[in-house]
Design a protein around this motif. Sequence first.
Motif, PDB file in Angstrom:
ATOM      1  N   ARG A 366      38.080  44.817  41.831  1.00  0.00           N
ATOM      2  CA  ARG A 366      38.084  44.291  40.463  1.00  0.00           C
ATOM      3  C   ARG A 366      39.127  45.022  39.617  1.00  0.00           C
ATOM      4  N   PHE A 367      39.248  46.338  39.813  1.00  0.00           N
ATOM      5  CA  PHE A 367      40.211  47.132  39.044  1.00  0.00           C
ATOM      6  C   PHE A 367      41.644  46.697  39.365  1.00  0.00           C
ATOM      7  N   ILE A 368      41.953  46.532  40.667  1.00  0.00           N
ATOM      8  CA  ILE A 368      43.298  46.107  41.057  1.00  0.00           C
ATOM      9  C   ILE A 368      43.612  44.734  40.461  1.00  0.00           C
ATOM     10  N   TYR A 369      42.645  43.841  40.514  1.00  0.00           N
ATOM     11  CA  TYR A 369      42.833  42.488  39.979  1.00  0.00           C
ATOM     12  C   TYR A 369      43.043  42.520  38.465  1.00  0.00           C
ATOM     13  N   ALA A 370      42.317  43.405  37.765  1.00  0.00           N
ATOM     14  CA  ALA A 370      42.401  43.496  36.298  1.00  0.00           C
ATOM     15  C   ALA A 370      43.771  43.955  35.820  1.00  0.00           C
ATOM     16  N   LEU A 371      44.516  44.684  36.675  1.00  0.00           N
ATOM     17  CA  LEU A 371      45.826  45.202  36.262  1.00  0.00           C
ATOM     18  C   LEU A 371      46.839  44.084  36.008  1.00  0.00           C
ATOM     19  N   GLY A 372      46.575  42.902  36.546  1.00  0.00           N
ATOM     20  CA  GLY A 372      47.462  41.774  36.289  1.00  0.00           C
ATOM     21  C   GLY A 372      48.795  41.865  37.003  1.00  0.00           C
TER      22      GLY A 372
END
Length: 523
Positions: A366-372
Amino acid sequence: TENIKVISDIPLRLLPPYPQHIEVRGEVVMQKSVLERLNKEQEEKGLPKFANTRNAAAGSVRQLDPSVAQSRQLSFFAYDIATLHGAQKIPEFHSEEHALLRELGFPVTSQECVAKTLPEIETFIAAISGARDQLPYHIDGIVVQVDELSLHDRLGVVGKAPRYAVAFKYPAERATTTVTAITTQVGRTGVLTPLAHFKPTLVAGSTVSKATLHNMDQIERLGIRVGDTVVIQKAGDVIPEVVQVLTELRTGKEKKFSMPKKCPECEGEVAKRESETGKGVAYYCTNPKCPAKNRRGLIHFVNVFEIYTVGPKIIDRLQDEGLITDAADLFTLEESDLSGLERFGEKSAENIISSIQGKKQVQLARFIYALGILHVGEETARDLANECKTFEKFWNAPAEALDAIPNIGPAVIKSIAEYRRRPEAKRFIEKLFKQGVVVLPVKDDKKPKPFVGKTFVLTGTLETLSREEAKQKILERGGNVSSSVSKATSYVVAGENPGSKLTEAQKHGIPVLDEGKFLKMVK
């Protein structure tokens, strides 16, 4: 309505002779003594105190449980009649409306008078000013209104402001404090807004530690410097502002402020341009890729983190007020930052801060995805997380290691490399970690994977699971989740009000699972 019913001042039945129809307008207030009692109780429970009676009253009215609203001992004052039909006598004057409201059983303030001259109004304003501290509730001004109601329509309304009424505001409560720093925040349009930081100071019922200085014109008008002793107040008893610099208290160690030449967020060039109003000069970041200007990226971040209390309008407001420049700033917010803003009551501020703070721990994918990162969608982020296990390994993984991960191609590898090289990206991630965000490592899961090779489609509302929880259960068991039905779909999980996806599944002969069957499969 249920919360209003438990306010003892409001009659559940009107006294006769009551009209056929009446719409009464008024204000819910909390008395000073009630706030003192509530704050004593909050202190004993180890809970934060209410900032002021206004926010406490607004939050109490919004409580979902009427018994909580009842325990807050709210008061009410009626002050106007919006519509009236079937009355024995229709009031011709505003003062007669007050008299009728009293006759029907509504509380109306005794602090009123009918004045025939301007000096009489001024005398009344002065009298209330002298008695203001002794009143059982807080007030910030006096409303002066044309008494003859027939003139109201003739005078009309401009926007939301009636021409037949005007508010006189008493001077706001002031305090002195010291400016410890002046920083700049970058808004969603790229404009740099200077922000003064103070030694925390109690003003009008809450502690203030910062206030916007708006622009360089305001800084020059005030002549404010870092280290200055300043007078601060809350505009309308709500928004903190600097009103005066006490230059006579300077020691010679104060430092002048100048706008940075580089953007504090991305180090892009800062340029000057005339403000939109044509009054003064605004400083703005010229970098089109400045993360502070990327509103869509901010919205994407809060959605991935599931901070559902912070929507696009709230993000815009927080940026416009200079409270945040990027998603990391969300984790620095406090209730006092929000409760002072218009339309943010005590309860809504509490809910937003609680929601943000509750999302500090996040799964690696989720964190990697949130970085955009460009080309790194939800599935790609999951593949990266499952292989790398920790954020440190993902961040430092060489291109060859990323290339060995299934479904990770050259475009994704290039995007990740470019993102890592950006100084602002590194600063943003460091900022998140500094504010207490914790990225949870991927644990080695030795559970069986019965859904490997199977694709699920979720439709409708499930009773015991959220859509996200159901999705997580499928992924944990090796399955995939798709947003649309196709020949590759293995199962459609249908809750209440399933919509067209159910029809599509039946058309293709795809097995449909109700919630009960699905729960048995994921036990």
